[in-house]
Scaffold this motif. Structure first.
Motif, short mmCIF file in Angstrom:
data_model
loop_
_atom_site.label_atom_id
_atom_site.label_comp_id
_atom_site.label_asym_id
_atom_site.label_seq_id
_atom_site.Cartn_x
_atom_site.Cartn_y
_atom_site.Cartn_z
N ASP A 137 0.85 -1.18 0.00
CA ASP A 137 0.00 0.00 0.00
C ASP A 137 0.89 1.24 0.00
N LEU A 138 0.28 2.40 -0.07
CA LEU A 138 1.05 3.63 -0.18
C LEU A 138 1.96 3.83 1.02
N GLY A 139 1.47 3.50 2.21
CA GLY A 139 2.29 3.66 3.40
C GLY A 139 3.55 2.83 3.35
N GLY A 156 -4.97 14.89 3.05
CA GLY A 156 -3.71 14.16 3.00
C GLY A 156 -2.55 15.12 3.13
N PHE A 192 2.97 5.33 9.34
CA PHE A 192 2.12 5.04 8.19
C PHE A 192 1.20 3.84 8.42
N TRP A 251 -5.51 5.21 3.31
CA TRP A 251 -4.99 6.04 2.23
C TRP A 251 -6.09 6.40 1.25
N VAL A 283 -6.06 11.29 6.42
CA VAL A 283 -4.66 10.85 6.38
C VAL A 283 -3.78 11.73 7.26
N THR A 288 -1.99 10.75 10.82
CA THR A 288 -0.54 10.85 10.91
C THR A 288 -0.14 11.70 12.11
#
Length: 218
Positions: A87-89, A143, A157, A162, A167, A171
């Motif tokens: 995933d993006l994280g 984000g 993350f 996401w 987001v 965080t």
């Protein structure tokens, strides 16, 4: 402004019609959305190189085989790497960790924020050099357009949804729970949806010139 040598990582997908900037396809068509994506990537790389804060690497997805990526190497003199992770994280954590192997500070940006110019990149690098754990440029959609880290990558993350509007909020919570300090620069707008196009036409008309309504032809 005197800033330390900072690695600058740019995340970008291949500009494949129907797969790039998919949320803009209703406004631009598949080919138009892909063309806008290529222009955004080029602008982002231009800004990254002009910032002059350190080496620039283009992190590619799903791989680095698309001819456009090699064009970017020739045009901007950047390095190429392939994004890795489920995933993006995970992909960001991997890229940041790689950057920190050779640089004290690392900035990671996407290509959806044309307002993220050289001065802002220099400012982020300067803030990061002031011994904070992280620096962010929040995005209006919840984000962030930029994240910078130093001295290791905290596990901030994990468990983030996401693509949601929480987001940045999540965080911040992760950073607080780990007693880490961070700084945020002014919030900027991404280009993600058809609703974003009107503002983009006003602020960066060159990016959309000749694209609006372009459809795939065969």
């Amino acid at each position: 402004m005197n800033v330390p040598d900072t690695a600058l990582l740019v995340f970008a997908r291949a500009p494949v019609a129907g797969q790039a900037k998919t949320r803009l396809i209703p406004a631009l068509g598949p080919a138009g959305a892909a063309e806008l994506h290529t222009r955004l990537v080029r602008l982002t790389l231009k800004n990254a190189v002009e910032a002059g804060i350190g080496p620039v690497t283009l992190w590619c997805a799903p791989d680095d085989r698309h001819p456009f990526f090699n064009e970017c190497v020739r045009e901007f003199g950047v390095g190429l790497q392939v994004q890795q992770g489920d995933d993006l994280g995970q992909r960001m954590a991997h890229a940041l960790a790689c950057g920190l192997r050779t640089s004290r500070e690392v900035l990671l940006i996407g290509t959806d924020c044309p307002a993220l110019g050289p001065d802002i990149l220099r400012h982020a690098a300067q803030r990061l050099s002031e011994n904070v754990s992280a620096v962010f440029v929040p995005a209006e959609d919840g984000g962030y357009a930029l994240i910078g880290v130093r001295d290791g990558v905290p596990a901030v993350f994990d468990g983030i949804a996401w693509g949601s509007d929480t987001v940045m909020e999540h965080t911040r919570s992760h950073l607080r729970s780990r007693l880490l300090d961070w700084q945020e620069l002014p919030t900027l707008a991404d280009v993600d949806t058809p609703q974003d196009m009107q503002r983009l036409q006003q602020t960066h008309p060159d990016l959309v010139h000749g694209i609006i309504g372009l459809e795939v032809t065969s």
